[in-house]
Motif scaffolding. Sequence first.
Motif, mmCIF file in Angstrom:
data_model
loop_
_atom_site.group_PDB
_atom_site.id
_atom_site.type_symbol
_atom_site.label_atom_id
_atom_site.label_comp_id
_atom_site.label_asym_id
_atom_site.label_seq_id
_atom_site.Cartn_x
_atom_site.Cartn_y
_atom_site.Cartn_z
ATOM 1 N N GLN A 1 45.895 -54.856 -47.264
ATOM 2 C CA GLN A 1 45.586 -53.623 -47.999
ATOM 3 C C GLN A 1 44.108 -53.599 -48.406
ATOM 4 O O GLN A 1 43.437 -52.574 -48.258
ATOM 5 C CB GLN A 1 46.485 -53.517 -49.234
ATOM 6 C CG GLN A 1 46.442 -52.166 -49.885
ATOM 7 C CD GLN A 1 47.484 -52.037 -50.982
ATOM 8 O OE1 GLN A 1 48.172 -52.987 -51.340
ATOM 9 N NE2 GLN A 1 47.592 -50.846 -51.545
ATOM 10 N N ALA A 2 43.587 -54.715 -48.887
ATOM 11 C CA ALA A 2 42.176 -54.782 -49.272
ATOM 12 C C ALA A 2 41.277 -54.560 -48.057
ATOM 13 O O ALA A 2 40.293 -53.811 -48.118
ATOM 14 C CB ALA A 2 41.872 -56.138 -49.922
ATOM 15 N N PHE A 3 41.630 -55.188 -46.958
ATOM 16 C CA PHE A 3 40.839 -55.048 -45.728
ATOM 17 C C PHE A 3 40.812 -53.595 -45.263
ATOM 18 O O PHE A 3 39.761 -53.047 -44.923
ATOM 19 C CB PHE A 3 41.419 -55.966 -44.647
ATOM 20 C CG PHE A 3 40.651 -55.955 -43.363
ATOM 21 C CD1 PHE A 3 39.436 -56.615 -43.256
ATOM 22 C CD2 PHE A 3 41.139 -55.292 -42.249
ATOM 23 C CE1 PHE A 3 38.718 -56.612 -42.057
ATOM 24 C CE2 PHE A 3 40.437 -55.278 -41.056
ATOM 25 C CZ PHE A 3 39.223 -55.944 -40.959
ATOM 26 N N ILE B 1 38.206 -51.461 -54.868
ATOM 27 C CA ILE B 1 39.434 -52.067 -54.333
ATOM 28 C C ILE B 1 40.115 -52.886 -55.418
ATOM 29 O O ILE B 1 41.340 -52.806 -55.609
ATOM 30 C CB ILE B 1 39.132 -52.941 -53.093
ATOM 31 C CG1 ILE B 1 38.606 -52.072 -51.947
ATOM 32 C CG2 ILE B 1 40.369 -53.723 -52.659
ATOM 33 C CD1 ILE B 1 38.021 -52.862 -50.789
ATOM 34 N N ALA B 2 39.325 -53.658 -56.171
ATOM 35 C CA ALA B 2 39.871 -54.473 -57.254
ATOM 36 C C ALA B 2 40.572 -53.588 -58.276
ATOM 37 O O ALA B 2 41.677 -53.904 -58.736
ATOM 38 C CB ALA B 2 38.758 -55.280 -57.919
ATOM 39 N N GLU C 1 37.563 -58.657 -58.848
ATOM 40 C CA GLU C 1 36.662 -58.467 -57.711
ATOM 41 C C GLU C 1 36.547 -59.773 -56.912
ATOM 42 O O GLU C 1 36.444 -59.753 -55.691
ATOM 43 C CB GLU C 1 35.290 -58.014 -58.208
ATOM 44 C CG GLU C 1 34.420 -57.446 -57.112
ATOM 45 C CD GLU C 1 33.171 -56.784 -57.658
ATOM 46 O OE1 GLU C 1 32.164 -56.768 -56.914
ATOM 47 O OE2 GLU C 1 33.182 -56.289 -58.797
ATOM 48 N N ARG C 2 36.606 -60.878 -57.611
ATOM 49 C CA ARG C 2 36.560 -62.192 -56.949
ATOM 50 C C ARG C 2 37.772 -62.357 -56.007
ATOM 51 O O ARG C 2 37.648 -62.893 -54.909
ATOM 52 C CB ARG C 2 36.529 -63.291 -58.004
ATOM 53 C CG ARG C 2 36.450 -64.673 -57.437
ATOM 54 C CD ARG C 2 36.406 -65.682 -58.582
ATOM 55 N NE ARG C 2 36.487 -67.011 -58.091
ATOM 56 C CZ ARG C 2 35.496 -67.880 -58.133
ATOM 57 N NH1 ARG C 2 34.342 -67.549 -58.665
ATOM 58 N NH2 ARG C 2 35.661 -69.097 -57.668
ATOM 59 N N TYR D 1 40.236 -62.154 -50.516
ATOM 60 C CA TYR D 1 41.060 -61.435 -49.547
ATOM 61 C C TYR D 1 40.244 -61.065 -48.305
ATOM 62 O O TYR D 1 40.684 -61.246 -47.175
ATOM 63 C CB TYR D 1 41.628 -60.152 -50.158
ATOM 64 C CG TYR D 1 42.721 -60.315 -51.180
ATOM 65 C CD1 TYR D 1 43.393 -61.516 -51.377
ATOM 66 C CD2 TYR D 1 43.097 -59.228 -51.960
ATOM 67 C CE1 TYR D 1 44.402 -61.635 -52.322
ATOM 68 C CE2 TYR D 1 44.106 -59.328 -52.906
ATOM 69 C CZ TYR D 1 44.751 -60.533 -53.083
ATOM 70 O OH TYR D 1 45.751 -60.629 -54.000
ATOM 71 N N MET D 2 39.070 -60.531 -48.544
ATOM 72 C CA MET D 2 38.226 -60.103 -47.420
ATOM 73 C C MET D 2 37.801 -61.312 -46.575
ATOM 74 O O MET D 2 37.756 -61.223 -45.352
ATOM 75 C CB MET D 2 37.000 -59.337 -47.933
ATOM 76 C CG MET D 2 37.339 -58.008 -48.587
ATOM 77 S SD MET D 2 38.228 -56.875 -47.500
ATOM 78 C CE MET D 2 36.950 -56.499 -46.323
#
Length: 171
Positions: free
Chosen positions: A129-131, A144-145, A152-153, A158-159
């Motif tokens: 989902q993050a990607f 996204i966070a 955010e970390r 995730y990325m």
Amino acid sequence: MAADELAQRRDINALYTGHHDWLQRWLSRQTGCSEMAADLAQETFLRVIHKQQKDQCFSISYPRRYLRMAANSLMIDLFRRRAVEQAYQEALAQRADTCTLSLEEREIILETLQRLDRLLGQLPGPVRQAFLLSRLEGLTYAEIADQLKVSERTVKRYMQQAFVLCLDLMV
């Protein structure tokens, strides 16, 4: 022909004759299409033969359970491919300009989309989902966070996971 090969052929023959009709009927009920069921049944047995050729110790304790699981996997792959193709066709239809692709170009695009779909399917849900939010929606890591209710970390992690998988598949 070696005795092992002959025994393998007999095993496959017995499996096929004993379970092919049952498997095809089961697939026909699942798909609602007898032609698709016939194709999937054949592909299932081809997979079994290929697996048996690769692994000499391969044996099936519960044939119908094994065949149903293998056929179900093939059916899911087929439906996923069709969904990707449908989405691609819909995206093309929405384009204002009409571009004409050759059959070869169309197949290359569809194959690439299917590979991407398989790649994304390997990622855990939040990572995927993050990607997608980053690559398709163009959201920043902070956005996204906020949307995923994580730090955010965590989004950066995730990325990183997604990019590592992409790099692994490129090699």
